[in-house]
Design an enzyme around this catalytic site. Structure first.
Site, PDB file in Angstrom:
ATOM      1  N   GLY A   1     -43.073 123.928  71.039  1.00 43.67           N
ATOM      2  CA  GLY A   1     -42.930 122.725  70.056  1.00 43.67           C
ATOM      3  C   GLY A   1     -44.437 122.937  68.982  1.00 43.67           C
ATOM      4  O   GLY A   1     -44.735 123.918  68.894  1.00 43.67           O
ATOM      5  N   GLU A   2     -44.830 121.875  68.475  1.00 41.78           N
ATOM      6  CA  GLU A   2     -46.254 121.785  67.611  1.00 41.78           C
ATOM      7  C   GLU A   2     -47.187 121.521  68.610  1.00 41.78           C
ATOM      8  O   GLU A   2     -46.970 120.183  68.976  1.00 41.78           O
ATOM      9  CB  GLU A   2     -45.886 121.143  66.554  1.00 41.78           C
ATOM     10  N   SER A   3     -48.144 122.477  68.740  1.00 42.04           N
ATOM     11  CA  SER A   3     -49.349 121.962  69.626  1.00 42.04           C
ATOM     12  C   SER A   3     -50.250 120.697  69.076  1.00 42.04           C
ATOM     13  O   SER A   3     -50.382 119.790  69.774  1.00 42.04           O
ATOM     14  CB  SER A   3     -50.205 122.800  70.221  1.00 42.04           C
TER      15      SER A   3
ATOM     16  N   ILE B   1     -41.864 132.988  68.316  1.00 39.50           N
ATOM     17  CA  ILE B   1     -41.463 132.049  67.156  1.00 39.50           C
ATOM     18  C   ILE B   1     -42.600 131.273  66.881  1.00 39.50           C
ATOM     19  O   ILE B   1     -43.439 130.657  67.408  1.00 39.50           O
ATOM     20  CB  ILE B   1     -40.714 131.009  67.502  1.00 39.50           C
ATOM     21  N   ARG B   2     -43.464 131.817  65.602  1.00 39.20           N
ATOM     22  CA  ARG B   2     -44.691 131.410  65.231  1.00 39.20           C
ATOM     23  C   ARG B   2     -45.478 131.494  66.348  1.00 39.20           C
ATOM     24  O   ARG B   2     -46.342 130.691  66.562  1.00 39.20           O
ATOM     25  CB  ARG B   2     -44.694 130.118  64.569  1.00 39.20           C
TER      26      ARG B   2
ATOM     27  N   ARG C   1     -53.764 130.572  66.984  1.00 40.57           N
ATOM     28  CA  ARG C   1     -52.353 129.818  66.685  1.00 40.57           C
ATOM     29  C   ARG C   1     -51.662 130.626  65.661  1.00 40.57           C
ATOM     30  O   ARG C   1     -52.441 131.229  64.758  1.00 40.57           O
ATOM     31  CB  ARG C   1     -52.626 128.627  66.416  1.00 40.57           C
TER      32      ARG C   1
ATOM     33  N   CYS D   1     -45.659 129.211  74.778  1.00 40.70           N
ATOM     34  CA  CYS D   1     -45.767 128.884  73.199  1.00 40.70           C
ATOM     35  C   CYS D   1     -46.949 127.853  73.142  1.00 40.70           C
ATOM     36  O   CYS D   1     -47.970 128.048  73.409  1.00 40.70           O
ATOM     37  CB  CYS D   1     -44.502 128.904  72.453  1.00 40.70           C
TER      38      CYS D   1
ATOM     39  N   HIS E   1     -40.759 132.540  74.435  1.00 42.90           N
ATOM     40  CA  HIS E   1     -39.855 131.398  74.889  1.00 42.90           C
ATOM     41  C   HIS E   1     -38.759 131.913  75.750  1.00 42.90           C
ATOM     42  O   HIS E   1     -37.815 132.247  75.437  1.00 42.90           O
ATOM     43  CB  HIS E   1     -39.181 130.746  73.698  1.00 42.90           C
TER      44      HIS E   1
ATOM     45  N   GLU F   1     -37.200 130.133  77.934  1.00 39.96           N
ATOM     46  CA  GLU F   1     -35.999 129.060  77.831  1.00 39.96           C
ATOM     47  C   GLU F   1     -34.960 129.381  76.719  1.00 39.96           C
ATOM     48  O   GLU F   1     -33.873 128.789  76.747  1.00 39.96           O
ATOM     49  CB  GLU F   1     -36.589 127.718  77.640  1.00 39.96           C
TER      50      GLU F   1
END
Lengths: 302, 227
Positions: free
Chosen positions: B49-51, B157-158, B126, B99, B193, B195
């Protein structure tokens, strides 16, 4: 939950990388910003991504004229100050604007009815791009046509720039009830739906079987309060886009934080009551029912 | 005793994908949005997600301190020796961060600098591989003896990039010359990831760890050579 079964029309790598990117945004709030200062406020408030555009929908609505993709300089300035994903909009069908955004390494492209459409026959062929696309929809057929073209994320159109949630609710309910209506259809029934929706029957069968869209399903267009965000999420949206609702309100920072909290606690009315208190004046808002068709953005695209 | 229950941090991110992945390997899970959701869990997942968003919400939801306390215990020999911990959760709680979850666990975060739980001795940049255009599936190279399948891949992913690894942290897999899967005691973290792939070995190994700890199997047996 995108890993199985395989999604018709998507390569496994598209599923992992494009749809996988969109999965990371779930439970979050994507905020429209028009400059680096607003982007910093959005990130600080907990936005999961920002949408860089020159004018928020409310201003596009009031100023009129042709609305186009944003100046790359402005998008770069936002990319420079923020560490969260930066999205930007292209006109419907304007694949060159999309090529430019991909060259600038924008994280996600919104082919958006908020801008003036560039093509009245074709949307962008989104499979030609490595960058994931999000597209708007008013119903299941429109959602599936965009997914068939390669959209990795769908959002309701709502009626942008109005601060009025009624259209977003209509569109979310339409998608949900039309998905339910596919349940139990036989082969002929599914084939008839595929003709109606103008997409391959495999895609319709996939949705009938799994009872959901193959890509994340977000909501946009008219969200102005924490309660609005929670409403569309209880109706099935996995995240929300907030356009004019934040930076057209009295205290954008506070409202942004409140909507972020609402997205996480969308089923918890006590938290929603707390975060909704004392936010100051929301954006003024527009009545949609009396709005002439020519002023409706949601009617753009098909 | 039933199957152990795994808590999945659900303030934002792809927590539903983690729950589906755990379900496929036979583990039940619970979304963690408030402190009471941590009670009785036998493992904890910090998802992608976004940390920055997660950090803000961890504070707002009152989860920051209780999760920090749980993570502290994963580092504490005495807690490990004492067996079951208060609240019914196991000592040396198995933790998996992917991530953004890895970023939350790292000792130091740069580009830009930000706060973290600091329980894994890593320096992490990051988006260290670039923006979304640089995302993709890449082959993993295993550290010999670490049970990483030869054909394993990772979806980046990013993704965060690990710049430095402390001496106590084991590196289990690499992307090129970069460590991308690390472990310290019961805390596992990946830049990619697992998952998002069907039945990924990281999810399976984490599930095995959760079951072992819940059944009282002492830690240590699964150690492999330090990379």
């Amino acid at each position: 939950m995108t890993v199985s079964p395989a999604i018709p029309g998507f390569t496994p790598e598209d599923v992992r990388t494009k749809i996988g990117f969109c999965e990371q945004l779930k439970g979050g709030v994507i905020m429209d910003v028009v400059n680096a200062e607003q982007a910093a406020i959005a990130e600080e408030a907990g936005a999961v991504a920002v949408m860089a555009l020159e004018r928020v929908p409310a201003d596009i609505r009031s100023s009129g004229g042709v609305a186009r993709a944003s100046d790359p300089e402005m998008i770069r300035a936002i990319q420079k100050v923020t560490s969260i994903p930066v999205m930007a909009k292209v006109r419907i069908g304007h694949f060159v604007e999309a090529q430019i955004l991909e060259a600038m390494e924008v994280d996600c492209i919104d082919e958006s009815e908020v801008l003036t459409p560039a093509d009245e026959q074709f949307h962008v062929d989104k499979r030609q791009f490595k960058t994931p696309f999000v597209c708007g929809c008013r119903d299941l057929g429109e959602a599936l046509r965009r997914i068939h073209e390669g959209a990795a994320m769908i959002r309701t159109k709502g009626e942008p720039g109005t601060g009025n949630i009624v259209e977003a609710v209509r569109h979310m309910r339409a998608v949900t009830s039309e998905i339910h209506a596919l349940r139990g259809l036989d082969e002929r029934g599914l084939a008839a739906k595929a003709v109606l929706y103008r997409v391959p029957v495999e895609l319709v069968a996939w949705v009938a079987e799994t009872q959901r869209l193959p890509v994340p399903n977000f909501s946009a267009g008219g969200i102005a309060t924490p309660a609005d965000a929670a409403l569309v999420m209880q109706l099935g949206a996995e995240s929300v886009f907030v356009g004019s609702g934040i930076f057209k309100s009295k205290d954008p920072s506070k409202r942004a934080r409140a909507i972020v909290q609402a997205a996480t606690n969308f089923r918890d009315p006590k938290v929603l009551a707390d975060v909704s208190a004392g936010l100051g004046e929301p954006m003024r808002g527009l009545e949609v029912a009396t709005m002439p068709d020519s002023e409706r953005m949601s009617g753009r695209g098909w | 005793m039933g199957e152990p229950l795994v808590g999945v941090l659900a303030v934002q991110g792809d927590f539903a994908e983690h729950q589906a992945a755990l379900h496929r390997v036979g583990l039940e899970s619970r979304q963690v949005r408030r402190p009471e959701h941590l009670v009785g869990i036998a493992g904890l997942v910090l998802p992608g997600g976004e940390s920055t968003t997660m950090l803000r919400l961890l504070e707002l939801q009152g989860l920051r301190a209780p999760i920090a306390a749980l993570l502290e215990r994963t580092q504490d020999d005495r807690a490990a020796a004492s067996g079951a911990a208060p609240g019914g959760s196991v000592a040396e709680l198995p933790v998996l961060g992917t991530c953004a979850g890895l970023i939350l666990l790292a000792r130091e975060v740069v580009d830009p600098q930000q706060d973290s739980f600091g329980v894994l001795d890593l320096v992490v940049a990051r988006n260290g591989y670039g923006r979304q255009i640089a995302s993709g599936t890449f082959p993993l190279r295993a550290t010999p003896g670490c049970e990483v399948p030869a054909d394993a891949t990772g979806v980046f992913i990013r993704a965060p990039r690990i710049l430095e690894v402390g001496p106590a942290v084991e590196v289990l897999a690499w992307r090129g010359d970069d460590p991308v899967l690390v472990r310290h005691r019961n805390v596992w973290a990946s830049c990619f990831h697992p998952e998002l792939e069907v039945s990924h070995f990281v999810t399976r190994r984490f599930a095995a760890l959760v079951r072992d700890r819940a059944a009282g199997v002492p830690p240590g047996a699964e150690h492999c050579a330090v990379g």
